[in-house]
Design a protein around this motif. Structure first.
Motif, PDB file in Angstrom:
ATOM      1  N   ASN B  31       0.844  -1.190   0.000  1.00 20.55           N
ATOM      2  CA  ASN B  31       0.000   0.000   0.000  1.00 20.55           C
ATOM      3  C   ASN B  31       0.877   1.236   0.000  1.00 20.55           C
ATOM      4  N   GLN B  33       0.676   5.428   1.334  1.00 22.65           N
ATOM      5  CA  GLN B  33      -0.057   6.470   2.027  1.00 22.65           C
ATOM      6  C   GLN B  33       0.513   7.831   1.612  1.00 22.65           C
ATOM      7  N   GLN B  48      -4.921   6.529   1.808  1.00 18.59           N
ATOM      8  CA  GLN B  48      -4.182   5.298   1.577  1.00 18.59           C
ATOM      9  C   GLN B  48      -4.718   4.642   0.315  1.00 18.59           C
ATOM     10  N   PHE B  88       4.254  14.110   1.450  1.00 17.55           N
ATOM     11  CA  PHE B  88       5.051  12.892   1.558  1.00 17.55           C
ATOM     12  C   PHE B  88       4.238  11.689   1.114  1.00 17.55           C
ATOM     13  N   ARG B  92       4.558   0.727   1.985  1.00 19.89           N
ATOM     14  CA  ARG B  92       4.889  -0.493   2.725  1.00 19.89           C
ATOM     15  C   ARG B  92       5.274  -1.573   1.724  1.00 19.89           C
ATOM     16  N   ASP B  97       5.353  -6.445   6.885  1.00 23.47           N
ATOM     17  CA  ASP B  97       4.431  -5.750   7.780  1.00 23.47           C
ATOM     18  C   ASP B  97       5.150  -4.774   8.701  1.00 23.47           C
ATOM     19  N   ASP B  98       6.476  -4.951   8.823  1.00 19.47           N
ATOM     20  CA  ASP B  98       7.218  -4.166   9.802  1.00 19.47           C
ATOM     21  C   ASP B  98       7.968  -2.997   9.189  1.00 19.47           C
ATOM     22  N   LYS B  99       7.705  -2.685   7.933  1.00 26.06           N
ATOM     23  CA  LYS B  99       8.534  -1.689   7.262  1.00 26.06           C
ATOM     24  C   LYS B  99       7.681  -0.652   6.545  1.00 26.06           C
ATOM     25  N   ILE B 100       8.045   0.596   6.699  1.00 26.81           N
ATOM     26  CA  ILE B 100       7.436   1.654   5.894  1.00 26.81           C
ATOM     27  C   ILE B 100       8.551   2.561   5.405  1.00 26.81           C
ATOM     28  N   PHE B 102       9.378   6.215   3.717  1.00 24.93           N
ATOM     29  CA  PHE B 102       8.896   7.541   3.350  1.00 24.93           C
ATOM     30  C   PHE B 102       9.713   8.100   2.193  1.00 24.93           C
ATOM     31  N   GLY B 103       9.037   8.747   1.246  1.00 27.40           N
ATOM     32  CA  GLY B 103       9.728   9.589   0.292  1.00 27.40           C
ATOM     33  C   GLY B 103      10.218  10.840   1.017  1.00 27.40           C
ATOM     34  N   LYS B 104      11.128  11.586   0.366  1.00 23.40           N
ATOM     35  CA  LYS B 104      11.694  12.761   1.020  1.00 23.40           C
ATOM     36  C   LYS B 104      10.777  13.970   0.948  1.00 23.40           C
TER      37      LYS B 104
END
Lengths: 113, 112
Positions: B31, B33, B48, B88, B92, B97-100, B102-104
């Motif tokens: 997904n 966001q 999302q 931003f 994921r 499931d434990d990682k996201i 972010f773009g800068k």
């Protein structure tokens, strides 16, 4: 009101003096996380917690500690702060991990001299 | 490593012009966001996207998720001064499931 509360909002301190930034959420969220935001680098994850007593390192954990003894609180501890930890810090929470929106606190601006 | 590239880094537009920011992931995402951070504020969740090819609209904002689930875009039609801020994306990775990631972010400036 549903919110994530960080304290303090601003802090100027000196190298080596231990400090704690508190984070508390009143939404009964399982997931909590700490990020630091630096110009040009965006948001970088420091530590996260999927639930009580469960914590894991993010992308930039060096120099930081966390604990999750209660569901609502997730303090960030800098045992021996250094100038390169001068940054804007955000705590965030979500109902259950990254499939849910993250709610961010207002931020804590730390200056380490 | 896994990363999400977001472009442009900065964008200045005249009020009333359209604006688009793009996110490209090095890995397939479960997904994505989108968040908005006003100057001096904190990131606030916008939306999302989960399905391949998904398109969602919020008033003047249109969000898209690519067919391959590796890219996304946010388009604002007829910008207003209230649109000022940094946008931003956060993705994921599939099966993580434990990682996201972010773009800068893209910082949007509106010229009156």
């Amino acid at each position: 009101e549903a919110q994530v509360t960080q304290n303090p909002r601003y802090l100027i301190t000196v190298t080596g003096k231990k400090l704690t930034v508190t984070c508390s959420q009143n939404m009964n969220h399982e997931y909590m996380s700490w990020y630091r935001q630096d110009p040009g680098l965006g948001l970088r994850q420091i530590y996260y917690s999927m639930n009580v007593e469960v914590t894991d390192k993010g992308d930039v954990p060096e120099g930081y500690k966390v604990s999750r003894k209660e569901k609502r609180n997730f303090p960030l501890i800098l045992e021996s702060p250094s100038p390169n930890q001068t940054s804007l810090y955000f705590c965030a929470s979500s109902l259950s991990g990254y499939n849910q929106p993250q709610h961010f606190g207002d931020g804590t601006r730390l200056s380490i001299l | 490593g896994q990363q999400v590239m977001q472009i442009p880094q900065y964008q200045h537009v005249q009020e009333g012009e359209d604006f688009t920011t793009y996110c490209n992931s090095s890995t397939t995402l479960s997904n994505i966001q989108w968040y908005k951070q006003r100057p001096g504020g904190h990131p606030v969740f916008l939306i999302q996207l989960v399905k391949s090819g998904e398109v969602k609209k919020q008033k003047r904002l249109t969000f898209q998720f690519g067919e391959a689930k590796k890219n996304s875009s946010l388009h604002i039609t007829a910008t207003q001064t209230t649109d000022v801020g940094t946008y931003f994306c956060a993705g994921r990775p599939l099966n993580r499931d434990d990682k996201i990631i972010f773009g800068k972010g893209t910082r949007l400036h509106i010229l009156p």
